[in-house]
Structures are given as C-alpha cells and as structure tokens.
Motif scaffolding. Structure first.
Motif, PDB file in Angstrom:
ATOM      1  N   THR A   2      -3.516  92.658  32.205  1.00 23.33           N
ATOM      2  CA  THR A   2      -3.296  93.899  31.466  1.00 23.33           C
ATOM      3  C   THR A   2      -2.032  93.757  30.643  1.00 23.33           C
ATOM      4  O   THR A   2      -0.951  93.495  31.185  1.00 23.33           O
ATOM      5  CB  THR A   2      -3.166  95.087  32.434  1.00 23.33           C
ATOM      6  OG1 THR A   2      -4.384  95.208  33.165  1.00 23.33           O
ATOM      7  CG2 THR A   2      -2.898  96.377  31.674  1.00 23.33           C
ATOM      8  N   ARG A   3      -2.155  93.918  29.340  1.00 25.11           N
ATOM      9  CA  ARG A   3      -1.011  93.755  28.444  1.00 25.11           C
ATOM     10  C   ARG A   3      -0.105  94.984  28.487  1.00 25.11           C
ATOM     11  O   ARG A   3      -0.551  96.083  28.798  1.00 25.11           O
ATOM     12  CB  ARG A   3      -1.493  93.547  27.017  1.00 25.11           C
ATOM     13  CG  ARG A   3      -1.778  92.132  26.538  1.00 25.11           C
ATOM     14  CD  ARG A   3      -2.373  91.194  27.505  1.00 25.11           C
ATOM     15  NE  ARG A   3      -2.728  89.911  26.877  1.00 25.11           N
ATOM     16  CZ  ARG A   3      -3.492  89.007  27.430  1.00 25.11           C
ATOM     17  NH1 ARG A   3      -4.009  89.221  28.620  1.00 25.11           N
ATOM     18  NH2 ARG A   3      -3.755  87.884  26.816  1.00 25.11           N
ATOM     19  N   PRO A   4       1.150  94.780  28.163  1.00 24.83           N
ATOM     20  CA  PRO A   4       2.059  95.928  28.091  1.00 24.83           C
ATOM     21  C   PRO A   4       1.707  96.827  26.908  1.00 24.83           C
ATOM     22  O   PRO A   4       0.963  96.423  26.005  1.00 24.83           O
ATOM     23  CB  PRO A   4       3.434  95.277  27.906  1.00 24.83           C
ATOM     24  CG  PRO A   4       3.159  93.926  27.339  1.00 24.83           C
ATOM     25  CD  PRO A   4       1.833  93.498  27.892  1.00 24.83           C
ATOM     26  N   VAL A   5       2.250  98.048  26.924  1.00 24.25           N
ATOM     27  CA  VAL A   5       2.078  98.937  25.770  1.00 24.25           C
ATOM     28  C   VAL A   5       3.153  98.661  24.725  1.00 24.25           C
ATOM     29  O   VAL A   5       3.013  99.053  23.556  1.00 24.25           O
ATOM     30  CB  VAL A   5       2.116 100.419  26.184  1.00 24.25           C
ATOM     31  CG1 VAL A   5       0.947 100.739  27.092  1.00 24.25           C
ATOM     32  CG2 VAL A   5       3.432 100.802  26.849  1.00 24.25           C
ATOM     33  N   TYR A   6       4.232  97.954  25.144  1.00 20.91           N
ATOM     34  CA  TYR A   6       5.294  97.633  24.191  1.00 20.91           C
ATOM     35  C   TYR A   6       6.145  96.507  24.768  1.00 20.91           C
ATOM     36  O   TYR A   6       6.281  96.369  25.988  1.00 20.91           O
ATOM     37  CB  TYR A   6       6.176  98.857  23.922  1.00 20.91           C
ATOM     38  CG  TYR A   6       7.155  98.667  22.787  1.00 20.91           C
ATOM     39  CD1 TYR A   6       6.728  98.684  21.470  1.00 20.91           C
ATOM     40  CD2 TYR A   6       8.508  98.459  23.047  1.00 20.91           C
ATOM     41  CE1 TYR A   6       7.622  98.499  20.422  1.00 20.91           C
ATOM     42  CE2 TYR A   6       9.408  98.275  22.012  1.00 20.91           C
ATOM     43  CZ  TYR A   6       8.964  98.285  20.704  1.00 20.91           C
ATOM     44  OH  TYR A   6       9.845  98.098  19.670  1.00 20.91           O
ATOM     45  N   GLU A   7       6.702  95.697  23.883  1.00 29.05           N
ATOM     46  CA  GLU A   7       7.662  94.666  24.271  1.00 29.05           C
ATOM     47  C   GLU A   7       8.760  94.590  23.223  1.00 29.05           C
ATOM     48  O   GLU A   7       8.593  95.041  22.084  1.00 29.05           O
ATOM     49  CB  GLU A   7       6.991  93.294  24.396  1.00 29.05           C
ATOM     50  CG  GLU A   7       6.565  92.711  23.070  1.00 29.05           C
ATOM     51  CD  GLU A   7       6.181  91.240  23.126  1.00 29.05           C
ATOM     52  OE1 GLU A   7       6.347  90.558  22.101  1.00 29.05           O
ATOM     53  OE2 GLU A   7       5.695  90.776  24.167  1.00 29.05           O
ATOM     54  N   TYR A   8       9.902  94.042  23.624  1.00 31.88           N
ATOM     55  CA  TYR A   8      10.925  93.670  22.639  1.00 31.88           C
ATOM     56  C   TYR A   8      11.544  92.347  23.078  1.00 31.88           C
ATOM     57  O   TYR A   8      11.536  92.001  24.262  1.00 31.88           O
ATOM     58  CB  TYR A   8      11.988  94.756  22.456  1.00 31.88           C
ATOM     59  CG  TYR A   8      12.809  95.121  23.670  1.00 31.88           C
ATOM     60  CD1 TYR A   8      14.005  94.447  23.959  1.00 31.88           C
ATOM     61  CD2 TYR A   8      12.420  96.163  24.514  1.00 31.88           C
ATOM     62  CE1 TYR A   8      14.781  94.802  25.064  1.00 31.88           C
ATOM     63  CE2 TYR A   8      13.184  96.516  25.607  1.00 31.88           C
ATOM     64  CZ  TYR A   8      14.368  95.836  25.877  1.00 31.88           C
ATOM     65  OH  TYR A   8      15.130  96.185  26.984  1.00 31.88           O
ATOM     66  N   ASN A   9      12.038  91.608  22.098  1.00 27.73           N
ATOM     67  CA  ASN A   9      12.559  90.277  22.413  1.00 27.73           C
ATOM     68  C   ASN A   9      14.066  90.330  22.651  1.00 27.73           C
ATOM     69  O   ASN A   9      14.708  91.372  22.502  1.00 27.73           O
ATOM     70  CB  ASN A   9      12.196  89.263  21.324  1.00 27.73           C
ATOM     71  CG  ASN A   9      12.819  89.603  19.974  1.00 27.73           C
ATOM     72  OD1 ASN A   9      13.928  90.122  19.892  1.00 27.73           O
ATOM     73  ND2 ASN A   9      12.094  89.314  18.902  1.00 27.73           N
ATOM     74  N   HIS A  10      14.633  89.186  22.990  1.00 27.65           N
ATOM     75  CA  HIS A  10      16.025  89.155  23.383  1.00 27.65           C
ATOM     76  C   HIS A  10      16.985  89.095  22.212  1.00 27.65           C
ATOM     77  O   HIS A  10      18.204  88.960  22.428  1.00 27.65           O
ATOM     78  CB  HIS A  10      16.253  88.024  24.381  1.00 27.65           C
ATOM     79  CG  HIS A  10      15.787  88.377  25.753  1.00 27.65           C
ATOM     80  ND1 HIS A  10      16.187  87.706  26.888  1.00 27.65           N
ATOM     81  CD2 HIS A  10      14.955  89.365  26.193  1.00 27.65           C
ATOM     82  CE1 HIS A  10      15.618  88.253  27.948  1.00 27.65           C
ATOM     83  NE2 HIS A  10      14.860  89.248  27.544  1.00 27.65           N
ATOM     84  N   ASP A  11      16.486  89.244  21.006  1.00 29.77           N
ATOM     85  CA  ASP A  11      17.366  89.548  19.881  1.00 29.77           C
ATOM     86  C   ASP A  11      17.758  91.020  19.911  1.00 29.77           C
ATOM     87  O   ASP A  11      18.759  91.421  19.323  1.00 29.77           O
ATOM     88  CB  ASP A  11      16.674  89.243  18.548  1.00 29.77           C
ATOM     89  CG  ASP A  11      16.456  87.761  18.335  1.00 29.77           C
ATOM     90  OD1 ASP A  11      17.243  86.957  18.902  1.00 29.77           O
ATOM     91  OD2 ASP A  11      15.507  87.400  17.621  1.00 29.77           O
ATOM     92  N   THR A  12      16.954  91.829  20.618  1.00 24.89           N
ATOM     93  CA  THR A  12      17.180  93.275  20.692  1.00 24.89           C
ATOM     94  C   THR A  12      17.925  93.672  21.955  1.00 24.89           C
ATOM     95  O   THR A  12      18.806  94.534  21.940  1.00 24.89           O
ATOM     96  CB  THR A  12      15.824  94.009  20.641  1.00 24.89           C
ATOM     97  OG1 THR A  12      15.168  93.684  19.414  1.00 24.89           O
ATOM     98  CG2 THR A  12      16.001  95.515  20.741  1.00 24.89           C
ATOM     99  N   GLY A  13      17.564  93.084  23.079  1.00 20.77           N
ATOM    100  CA  GLY A  13      18.190  93.398  24.365  1.00 20.77           C
ATOM    101  C   GLY A  13      17.839  92.324  25.362  1.00 20.77           C
ATOM    102  O   GLY A  13      17.191  91.330  25.023  1.00 20.77           O
ATOM    103  N   ALA A  14      18.260  92.501  26.620  1.00 20.87           N
ATOM    104  CA  ALA A  14      18.059  91.421  27.590  1.00 20.87           C
ATOM    105  C   ALA A  14      17.642  91.891  28.972  1.00 20.87           C
ATOM    106  O   ALA A  14      17.359  91.062  29.830  1.00 20.87           O
ATOM    107  CB  ALA A  14      19.341  90.583  27.696  1.00 20.87           C
TER     108      ALA A  14
END
Length: 566
Positions: free
Chosen positions: A291-303
């Motif tokens: 099951t895929r997430p509804v949202y992701e962000y990469n480590h250029d944005t946060g950690a």
C-alpha cells in the motif's frame, strides 16, 4: 523520532518564538507555565475537564488546566524509576486515556525500560486516584505487553484508542538501519507494526484479547494476531480523524524519503522493501501488494516526520479537514489536503527552527505542538494576519435560567470601532453564539493591533457596546471578551441580569435603538396572526410569537431601555 538533534536558534526567545516573518507563527500557548524537559506527547482525557497532559521523555506526566493564563501544573504520575534513563529514542513515549475514563479512571502508557543490559518496550495500564483526579496511583500498574528491543532506536511509542474502543499502538522495526532482521515484513513478530488489542477483556493468559476483526485472528501460519497493519519502519506518531475514521500515520524514513500513510486493516506498507513510493535498495515489488503512502517528501525538505492530526478545531478555519504535520529535524510545519478523490496537495505553513516532537489536541480539537528541548515549550499555530475574538454573550429572552442555556444558537454581528469620536468602523465579523457555552469566534482581518469598542448587533436585541475605553485587539492573538460576567462589561451597564448571567436586552424589533410601543405593536400583530417559526418578533426563540414575547418587550419598554453608546 529518528534521532535527537539539538539546534541553536538565532532568534531571541519571545512571545512569537520564530524568526521568519510569515503569515503563520508559533505562539507560546501557556507562557505562565514552567518549561518541560523533552516533551514527547500531549493529550487530553476527553473527560469534560478541559485539562491537558504532557509527557516528559524520562517519565514524568504533568497535568494542567487548558487556559492561556494558567501558571501552575501538577505531577500526574512520575514513572522515572521505571523507564529508560537515557537514549534519544527511549523512555516514556505514549499516553492514552480509556474512552470510559470518567468512570474507570484507566490510562495507558508505552515506555521502554532496561533490564540486564537488554532493552524492552512495555504497554501498561495505570489508574487515577479516586480522591484526586490530578494524581495517578503509581502502584496500580497492570502490564499488557512486554517486547524485547534489539536496538535503542525505532521504538515507535504511540498509543491511542479508536472509535471501535480498541487500543492501537506502534512499535518500530527494531532499530539499527535498514531493518537488518526484516521485521517489517515478518508477520511472526510484533516489530515494524501497528497493533490493535482489546483491553476490556482478557484471553489466553493475557490481560487483553484479540479483536476478531484483526486480519490474522485465528490464523494457522504463526502470524501475530495483534497485528493490525505491517511494513512500518517507525510510526512515531499516528492519530485518528474520527469524522472520517481514517487512521493517519507519519512513518519516519531511512535515508531518502519521509511518508504519510492512511493505515487500514491488514495492509502492508512496504518497509523494508519500499521507502515511500520507491524501492529500498534493489527490490521487485511486482505482485507484492504494498500500500503506497498518500504523500512523501525527500530529504532535501526534511529528515524525520512528526505525524500530527487532521484539524477539526475552530480557530484556524482555513485548515479545517487538513492533516497538520511537521518535520522534527528542520522544524517546519505543513498542511496536507487529502480526501481520497482529488489530487493530494501540500501547503507550507511555517518554519519554526525548533525540534518538533509531537502535536496534541484539546477537547475543542484545537491543535498544539511541542518543542523537544530540555527547556521545551508548548505552542499553538497563530495566523498573524488575523485578530481572533472569542466572544461570550447571552440574549435576555433566549436565556433559560433553569438550565443555564439559551433556547437556540443564533447569529450575531460584531463590529470593531475606534475608541475616539466619531468611533469609525474599522472591521466587522459574524459569528454563531453557541446555546450552551454562549461563545462564538470572530475573525478580524483588517483591524491593526489597538484598542477598540466591540459593537454587537443581533436580530431582535438592543445594540450593545463593550465597556468604556474599549478592548485591546491584537493581531495574531486570541482575545477573550465576556459580556455575561458583569454589567460593567457593557457600555453604560446596559445589560439585564438573568440568573447568574448578564444578558443583552432584547425586544428592539425594528432596530431603532429603543425598545418601545412600536416594537410592542409589531409583536402584537404577529401574535394576533398566530405567526410561528424563526421570526424577529419571537423574543424567546421558542418558535411561536405569543404573550411571553409581548411580556418581555413590555417590561423593557416600561424600563425605558435605550441604546447607550460612548
């Protein structure tokens, strides 16, 4: 949490404790309270007391009244001799109150402890003192589950009750990096999972039972029946949005991506084969059913994501229905809009420069965020472009002395006027006054910080102004103004005492600033014609124009009640 990183802020500590000049800022919610030592959880008991409980990582839970002016707190329970004394991701991590807490006084904690050079996670129940609701009985511990932890990180830690009455809890994948034992995908272990148990019954020698609707209940493959969902890396914080019954989780990523998941019964969320939408290392996801997430962000944005709550409060209407979350490492906060149908959108809210360990909500569903620090504070999100007035008022005919409520909720218009002649209008807002607590929120976008008269208008009440000299209205803050507490709160003492509350006079049907025979004749005409329903002449809001309404108007007319302005 992924790790504890101490940062030095270039901001001086002040009421608004961030540097960025942005629309939204963090405001100290309880400036009169002492600081908290590494707060990691904040909850309320949903028991009608409007108290808040803050968990310190090393074992102390504090309780205090939810008031911006509160200056004292009490130690609800001190578990510092039980929990791990060191470690960035160990300690007392979660707190939840039983849905029937008002009756049984039960609450539940998730903590780690050390024994013989080993680390363990434990889920336990404690009981609040019968004689002192602000104190729990340390010796009342009932242990539900104890789990060996191979490493000191990725301990999860959240506990929360769902609308089904079951207790949901999280354990990380066991720690280290990359899930070296493959716990996330191994359904024969409890690590790397969100679990669901029934704490209201016991079975099979345990102090809890397994809900029959759990995905692996009664299985013959050796899968753990406590599992609700699996393939999690470290769901440090998760929460229910009860209007939609969605379970939102922030799953802390490994080296590249942080993700937000909607957790569903029996689903596999991919770790350690997937990180966010992406393969972790070399993997084949064909037919895996992740099951895929509804949202992701990469480590250029946060950690390191800090999961939050879907906002269901009133103070920030622009965020209603959006998932508010943060990143622990960079201190930023966002609002995610997801309805399962339209494309997901993510909006940046603010940059705090703090380590943000958790969010919490109060009984009114207003949201708070905790700064992780040995001098930790609790903040609320404020809109620096808006002045918020928490208005309290009651209307004479509507007010029911016998039960201290008003017969209906009704709309009131509030105007901010200058405190010097000719008392020019600066801003206006409309709100609905609640029939039980007599309050409504007014949002003013145009008025700069300063002193103003509050002018109130209601469909059949006499226009009323606030006390002589006006009220200080502050941009980005909440101002409370209570017309019911004293006659002096209205200009010229222009209110009537009903029971224990001061109320606005009503009966000015034609809104000419005086209650007189003209209003009386309008009411009398509707009475003669047996008029019913929501009418300006229905002074007590009971759905019919009758002699009671006429009596209210007659009395005010005989008293010579007129509008009083500065």
């Amino acid at each position: 949490m992924k790790r504890i990183i101490y940062t030095i802020s270039v901001c001086s500590i002040s009421l608004f404790a961030i540097c960025a000049r942005a629309q939204y800022k963090l405001q100290d919610a309880f400036p009169g309270l002492a600081t908290f030592n590494n707060p990691v959880e904040m909850v309320n008991a949903f028991d009608g007391t409007n108290r808040l409980f803050v968990v310190q990582q090393r074992g102390i839970i504090y309780v205090f009244n939810n008031s911006s002016s509160v200056s004292t707190r009490k130690t609800f329970i001190n578990l510092s001799t039980k929990v791990s004394a060191s470690g960035s991701e160990t300690g007392l991590l979660g707190l939840a109150f039983h849905p029937n807490y008002e009756v049984n006084r039960y609450f539940y904690v998730n903590y780690t402890f050390d024994s013989a050079s080993a680390l363990w996670s434990r889920i336990s129940r404690f009981t609040t003192s019968l004689s002192n609701p602000d104190s729990a009985v340390t010796g009342s511990e009932l242990i539900y589950l104890t789990l060996s932890q191979p490493f000191t990180n990725h301990n999860g830690g959240k506990v929360i009750f769902g609308s089904d009455g079951y207790l949901y809890l999280s354990f990380g994948d066991g720690g280290s990096g990359g899930d070296p034992f493959g716990n996330g995908q191994n359904r024969s272990v409890l690590l790397g999972k969100i679990l669901r148990i029934n704490v209201d019954s016991s079975a099979n020698g345990k102090n809890y039972s397994i809900p029959h609707s759990n995905p692996f209940f009664g299985n013959g493959q050796g899968y753990k029946e406590e599992i609700y969902a699996y393939g999690m890396r470290n769901t440090w914080k998760f929460s229910f949005d009860f209007p939609t019954n969605r379970l939102w989780a922030g799953d802390v990523g490994q080296g590249l991506y942080e993700e937000i998941d909607i957790i569903e019964n029996g689903k596999n969320y991919g770790w350690n084969k997937m990180e966010g939408f992406h393969c972790y290392g070399t993997c084949d996801t064909t037919g895996m059913g992740f099951t895929r997430p509804v949202y992701e962000y990469n480590h250029d944005t946060g950690a390191s994501i800090t999961g939050g709550y879907v906002y269901r409060g009133s103070l920030l209407p622009e965020f209603y229905g959006k998932y508010i979350y943060a990143d622990y490492v960079v201190g930023k906060i966002w609002a995610l809009n997801y309805d399962g149908v339209n494309p997901t959108t993510n909006t940046f809210v603010l940059d705090s420069t703090f380590n943000l360990s958790c969010f919490g909500v109060d009984e009114n569903n207003e949201i708070y965020v905790c700064r992780y620090s040995t001098s930790g504070r609790i903040y609320r999100i404020s809109n620096s472009n808006v002045s918020t007035l928490n208005l309290k008022m009651a209307i004479q005919g509507f007010y029911n002395i016998s039960n201290n409520t008003m017969n209906i909720r009704d709309t009131v218009s509030a105007y901010l006027r200058q405190t010097f002649s000719p008392y020019a209008l600066v801003d206006s807002a409309r709100t609905v006054i609640d029939s039980v607590n007599f309050t409504g929120l007014c949002f003013f976008k145009n008025a700069p910080t300063g002193a103003y008269y509050i002018q109130l208008k209601h469909r059949n009440a006499l226009e009323t102004w606030s006390k002589s000299g006006g009220v200080i209205i502050t941009k980005g803050s909440i101002v409370n103004y209570d017309f019911t507490s004293s006659s002096a709160q209205a200009f010229g003492n222009n209110e009537i005492l009903k029971g224990t509350s001061y109320c606005l006079y009503n009966g000015d049907v034609n809104q000419d600033g005086i209650i007189d025979l003209t209003d009386n004749s309008l009411i009398d005409n509707d009475l003669f014609n047996y008029v019913t329903g929501y009418r300006v002449t229905d002074l007590n809001a009971d759905g019919i124009v009758d002699l009671t309404d006429l009596g209210i108007d007659d009395n005010n007319a005989l008293l010579g009640v007129i509008l009083m302005r500065p």
